[in-house]
Design a protein around this motif. Structure first.
Motif, PDB file in Angstrom:
ATOM      1  N   GLY A  82      12.047  19.563 -47.529  1.00 55.36           N
ATOM      2  CA  GLY A  82      10.658  19.933 -47.823  1.00 55.36           C
ATOM      3  C   GLY A  82      10.190  19.423 -49.166  1.00 55.36           C
ATOM      4  N   VAL A 100       8.601  22.133 -41.907  1.00 56.05           N
ATOM      5  CA  VAL A 100       9.944  21.565 -41.805  1.00 56.05           C
ATOM      6  C   VAL A 100      10.954  22.637 -41.400  1.00 56.05           C
ATOM      7  CG1 VAL A 100      11.841  20.575 -43.142  1.00 56.05           C
ATOM      8  CG2 VAL A 100       9.543  19.674 -43.396  1.00 56.05           C
ATOM      9  N   MET A 223      10.959  15.928 -39.891  1.00 53.26           N
ATOM     10  CA  MET A 223      10.821  15.681 -41.329  1.00 53.26           C
ATOM     11  C   MET A 223       9.502  14.995 -41.678  1.00 53.26           C
ATOM     12  SD  MET A 223      14.683  14.353 -42.219  1.00 53.26           S
ATOM     13  CE  MET A 223      14.464  12.877 -41.216  1.00 53.26           C
TER      14      MET A 223
END
Length: 298
Positions: A82, A100, A223
């Motif tokens: 993150g 995330v 991601m």
């Protein structure tokens, strides 16, 4: 003097009569037996519930935190990704970190269903050969164990909801996460049945699936976000649409969007429902044809 052969009441066999057993299908290769295996396996829930919980206790025996080490590992991984990718993608951390984190929690369930599903019967070779139980018991055990891990990881989500104010974006639509998780469970079952049966026969399938899940993780927006890349326009935005060809993207979206309060399009649900139906048809066919052979293959 020659004597006549003794009389007998038995009539000579008619060799021209057709064999009544010819063309019969083995009872072990019927759809009824496949469904019965699933039903009998669910009826033995005391067995697979206790075995699944025992798996977790055994894995973290003599550990102070026990299965919460999974929670810590997931939290650390989510925090690292993150912080890094929020800077790379220029997205506020308060918005990107919940995205995330929930993505990793759901992805762990999807990945385990594929990888551990391929080994589900091989790993239980001893029980399959010695314990007279339905074959599906081992699949229920696997799914139950992964649900327990999922529940432990959801502690991170609760912390994020309170710490980052995610609760302000939640509404009644967030309840869609419940049927979405139920769909994940149904898909985890058919994936374990199909991959488990064929990976038992062909041992090359398990390492192939390992490479495939790694590729899917990169191609699935865990991601990264399709929104940030689409905003760049041009060829990048066109290539982002290719992500929709990845089925794990749709599984991820139906769970993550309700949990973080993002809008969601209905076509994700349609795709997941279609794959679920096709997957269960394939699972029933595999269970019908090869259920009786698994004890010999392991």
């Amino acid at each position: 003097m020659p004597t006549d052969p003794p009389a007998t009441d038995a009539a000579p066999a008619d060799r021209s009569a057709p064999d009544s057993t010819a063309g019969q299908v083995s009872d072990s290769q019927t759809l009824h037996r496949a469904v019965k295996d699933l039903r009998d396996g669910f009826a033995q829930r005391e067995l697979w519930l206790s075995l699944g919980w025992q798996d977790i206790k055994q894995r973290y025996r003599r550990s102070v935190l026990g299965p919460f080490w999974i929670t810590i590992a997931t939290g650390v991984q989510a925090a690292a990704i993150g912080v890094l990718y929020s800077a790379l993608l220029n997205i506020p951390l308060t918005e990107f970190l919940p995205y995330v984190t929930v993505g990793l929690i759901v992805w762990n369930l999807i990945q385990a269903s594929i990888l551990e599903g391929a080994e589900v019967f091989i790993a239980n070779e001893g029980l399959i050969k010695q314990l007279p139980s339905a074959l599906s018991v081992h699949v229920y055990r696997l799914v139950w164990r992964q649900l327990l891990f999922f529940a432990h990881n959801m502690v991170i989500y609760v912390v994020l909801v309170l710490a980052f104010g995610v609760w302000r974006h939640l509404g009644w639509s967030s309840l869609l996460a419940v049927p979405a998780i139920a769909l994940l469970v149904l898909n985890a079952m058919w994936v374990a049945l199909v991959f488990g049966i064929f990976a038992t026969r062909y041992r090359d399938i398990a390492p192939i699936l390992g490479s495939m899940t790694l590729m899917l993780f990169v191609l699935t927006p865990v991601m990264w976000t399709t929104k940030s890349l689409s905003a760049q326009g041009g060829e990048v935005a066109d290539r982002v649409r290719l992500a929709e060809l990845n089925p794990t993207f749709h599984y991820l979206d139906i769970v993550r969007a309700p949990l973080i309060g993002e809008p969601q399009q209905a076509y994700h649900w349609y795709i997941v429902l279609a794959i679920t139906g096709l997957g269960w048809i394939l699972a029933l066919v595999a269970l019908r044809q090869y259920r009786a052979r698994v004890p010999y293959w392991v």
